[in-house]
Each structure stands twice: as structure tokens, then as C-alpha cells.
Design a protein around this motif. Structure first.
Motif, mmCIF file in Angstrom:
data_model
loop_
_atom_site.group_PDB
_atom_site.id
_atom_site.type_symbol
_atom_site.label_atom_id
_atom_site.label_comp_id
_atom_site.label_asym_id
_atom_site.label_seq_id
_atom_site.Cartn_x
_atom_site.Cartn_y
_atom_site.Cartn_z
ATOM 1 N N ASP A 63 2.802 5.791 7.012
ATOM 2 C CA ASP A 63 2.913 5.761 5.550
ATOM 3 C C ASP A 63 1.666 5.095 4.972
ATOM 4 O OD1 ASP A 63 3.803 5.865 2.990
ATOM 5 O OD2 ASP A 63 5.591 4.641 3.286
ATOM 6 N N HIS A 90 1.550 0.514 -4.620
ATOM 7 C CA HIS A 90 2.621 0.916 -5.526
ATOM 8 C C HIS A 90 2.130 0.796 -6.970
ATOM 9 C CE1 HIS A 90 6.021 1.074 -2.553
ATOM 10 N NE2 HIS A 90 5.099 0.423 -1.847
ATOM 11 N N VAL A 105 3.853 9.627 -2.920
ATOM 12 C CA VAL A 105 5.056 9.911 -3.702
ATOM 13 C C VAL A 105 4.692 9.758 -5.173
ATOM 14 C CG1 VAL A 105 7.432 9.227 -4.219
ATOM 15 C CG2 VAL A 105 6.574 9.072 -1.873
ATOM 16 N N THR A 130 1.608 11.306 2.611
ATOM 17 C CA THR A 130 2.745 10.399 2.405
ATOM 18 C C THR A 130 2.794 9.859 0.978
ATOM 19 O OG1 THR A 130 1.473 8.494 3.223
ATOM 20 C CG2 THR A 130 2.754 9.741 4.842
ATOM 21 N N LYS A 174 2.261 5.228 -3.881
ATOM 22 C CA LYS A 174 3.585 5.497 -4.439
ATOM 23 C C LYS A 174 3.487 5.264 -5.948
ATOM 24 C CE LYS A 174 4.846 5.832 -0.119
ATOM 25 N NZ LYS A 174 3.470 5.766 0.413
ATOM 26 N N ASN A 205 -1.482 2.546 0.792
ATOM 27 C CA ASN A 205 -0.046 2.511 0.504
ATOM 28 C C ASN A 205 0.240 1.445 -0.550
ATOM 29 O OD1 ASN A 205 2.688 2.900 0.600
ATOM 30 N ND2 ASN A 205 2.993 1.862 2.560
#
Length: 320
Positions: free
Chosen positions: A240, A262, A218, A216, A244, A260
Motif C-alpha cells: 500500500d 492521507h 483511493v 493502491t 488516500k 501513502n
């Protein structure tokens, strides 16, 4: 997949002043030059200059291949089979990857080439991303003198293109075929990217050995990732669960970004850092656990000056 954004220049002499190019569906480009005044020229004039040929990257790569073949006769058949006899970059990619990833007696090269060619044909965004990746390698890696060398020899580029094909199959619901490509790419290139991961354009995997990216995760555009980097989870949680990563990010060798979290646009992750929390835009983090050491003024973060593009791993230009 995100729009393909990357820097392009006709020769290495242009390294210090390079435009940012955005690939369109027909492989022509729009461009924004860092040297342009605030009032840019009309888009029609920019497109006219950029679109004089449909596929600048493929044309230039073929010219590089021909030059190498002329100077080294021993390479003529090799270059002809993989580049010069091919009608397009997509065709060359399918042939090259199938030769690398086939398993004699179990996974025939011809069948694998057809699988790859079908995925590339059904997903033209993969070819556009591959072109941006080639330009990224040539612009950012001082050891990359020609795009054809990246295409033929750089396992980070090849692993990334294998992932792009696998992701195309994954998106089409062909999980078994996608996982096959993931497994073979991991065995051959030492890079393990789950086919569900979403990766933008203009990506550089520098050296690439040991890169691991979870399902998951990105990754944005214009990101540079060095060897030994993990974008992973933190345990057995489902859903998720992976990082990211924003645009223009630079992730140093051996860094781990877990969970997860960012990573903001233009951030730098220092070599060996272990990141367990969000990293704000433009911030540099180092250490285990990773801690911020500075943040660059927002007004200075132009696209072509992002760490993922400049490959500047220092932090003297940051304020603490």
C-alpha cells in the motif's frame, strides 16, 4: 465502490442552489437539499419527487442529443450511432469507448465493445458512478453546457469511465484485460490510471491531460482533479504505497501527492504543490514541499460547499 453522491439540477439556472443526490441500485435517487430546514421532509416524499423516472440522466442526455442533431444535420448519424439508437447509458458507453480504444486489425471494435458491455453489466455500480460523473462535469465546469457534450467529447470523463470498466475487470481477477484497457486509455486520452485504483463517484477530471494515479490509490466522492496531477508512490516500495484522498477534495493543476499519505475531506491542494505528508481535513496546502496556509471552520464544511464541488481555488475564505 463508494456510494454515488453528487449534485443534480434540471437546468443551469439552478447552479446556486443544488441538491446532493445519492444514486440507488435502480438509478432512482434520494436527496438532501442545502435549502431544506433542519427538519427535513419525510424520506418517502423526497423519494417520490426524485424517482418519477428511473433514469433522469440518460433521459436528459438523450434529449440533449436530439436537440443537437436537429440543429446540426451533419451530426445526426454521429449522435444516432452513439446515443439515440442506444437503449441505455451503459450500452452507449460501451459503444463509444470501444470506438475510441479499438486497434484496427489487432483489437476489433466489436470484441472490445462486448468486453466493456460485459464489465458494465456485471458491475452496475459503474453505471451509477458514470451518471454522477456526468452531473459533476455539468455542475462544476462552466464550459460544459450539456451532459451529452461531456459524454462525447471530454477525454477526462471518457478516461475515467475506461478506468471504471478496467477496475471492474481487475476486481474479477481479469488482470490482462484490465491492463489492456489501462494501456489503451493512456495512449488515447493521455490519462494513466492503474486498474487497481479505487475511485468514488461524482469525479471531475478537468482537462485531464497527464493525470497519473497509482495502483493502491483511493479517491473519495465529489473530488475534482485538474490536469497534470500525480497520485503516485515514492520509490520501489511495494504494498500500500499510494495516496488516500478524502471526499470533496480539490487538487490543482500539476500537483503531485506522493506516498501513502492521507488527504482529509474538503482539503485543497494548490497548483504545482508537492505533497509528501498527510493533509488534515479542510486544510489548504501550497508549495514544494507543500505547507498548510489555513483551515476552514468545521461548521462551514457542508457537502455542497466542499472545494471539490465549488471548484474554488482561492484561499481568501480561509483563516491563517
Amino acid at each position: 465502490m463508494a456510494a454515488c453522491v453528487d449534485k443534480w439540477h434540471p437546468t443551469h439556472a439552478g447552479r446556486l442552489s443544488r441538491p446532493i443526490y445519492r444514486y440507488l441500485p435502480d438509478c432512482t435517487t434520494t436527496t438532501t437539499d442545502r435549502a431544506m430546514p433542519a427538519a427535513a421532509p419525510p424520506a418517502s416524499s423526497v423519494r417520490g419527487a426524485a424517482a418519477c423516472t428511473c433514469d433522469e440522466v440518460w433521459d436528459e442526455m438523450r434529449a440533449e442529443a436530439q436537440a443537437d442533431a436537429d440543429s446540426e444535420p451533419i451530426l445526426r448519424k454521429f449522435y444516432n450511432d452513439l446515443v439515440l439508437s442506444r437503449p441505455s447509458l451503459e450500452s452507449a458507453l460501451a459503444a463509444h469507448l470501444s470506438a475510441k480504444l479499438c486497434v484496427p486489425g489487432a483489437l476489433p471494435q466489436d470484441a472490445l465493445r462486448d468486453l466493456l458491455a460485459g464489465a458494465l453489466s456485471a458491475h452496475p455500480e459503474v453505471g451509477r458512478a458514470a451518471r454522477a460523473d456526468l452531473l459533476a462535469a455539468r455542475d462544476r465546469d462552466p464550459a460544459c453546457g450539456r451532459m451529452v457534450h461531456c459524454f462525447l467529447y471530454y477525454k477526462g470523463f471518457l478516461a475515467l469511465q475506461a478506468h471504471r470498466a478496467a477496475h471492474a475487470l481487475w476486481s474479477d481477477g481479469r488482470a490482462a484485460a484490465a491492463l489492456l484497457l489501462q494501456s489503451r486509455a493512456s495512449e488515447v486520452f493521455g490519462v494513466d490510471i492503474h486498474p487497481g485504483a479505487r475511485i468514488g463517484c461524482g469525479i471531475l477530471f478537468d482537462h485531464a491531460t497527464g493525470v497519473v494515479i497509482g495502483e493502491t490509490a483511493v479517491v473519495g466522492n465529489d473530488v475534482s482533479i485538474l490536469h497534470g496531477v500525480t497520485l503516485g508512490g515514492t520509490g520501489k516500495e511495494s504494498g500500500d504505497r499510494h495516496p488516500k484522498v478524502g471526499d470533496g477534495v480539490l487538487i490543482g493543476a500539476g500537483a503531485s501527492v506522493l506516498g501513502n499519505v492521507h488527504i482529509g475531506n474538503g482539503a485543497k491542494i494548490g497548483a504545482g504543490a508537492v505533497v509528501l505528508r498527510d493533509v488534515p481535513e479542510g486544510t489548504t496546502v501550497v508549495g514544494n514541499p507543500a505547507k498548510a496556509i489555513g483551515k476552514k471552520a468545521a461548521a462551514q464544511r457542508r457537502p455542497e460547499e466542499q472545494p471539490g464541488v465549488t471548484m474554488d481555488q482561492g484561499w481568501s475564505d480561509y483563516v491563517i
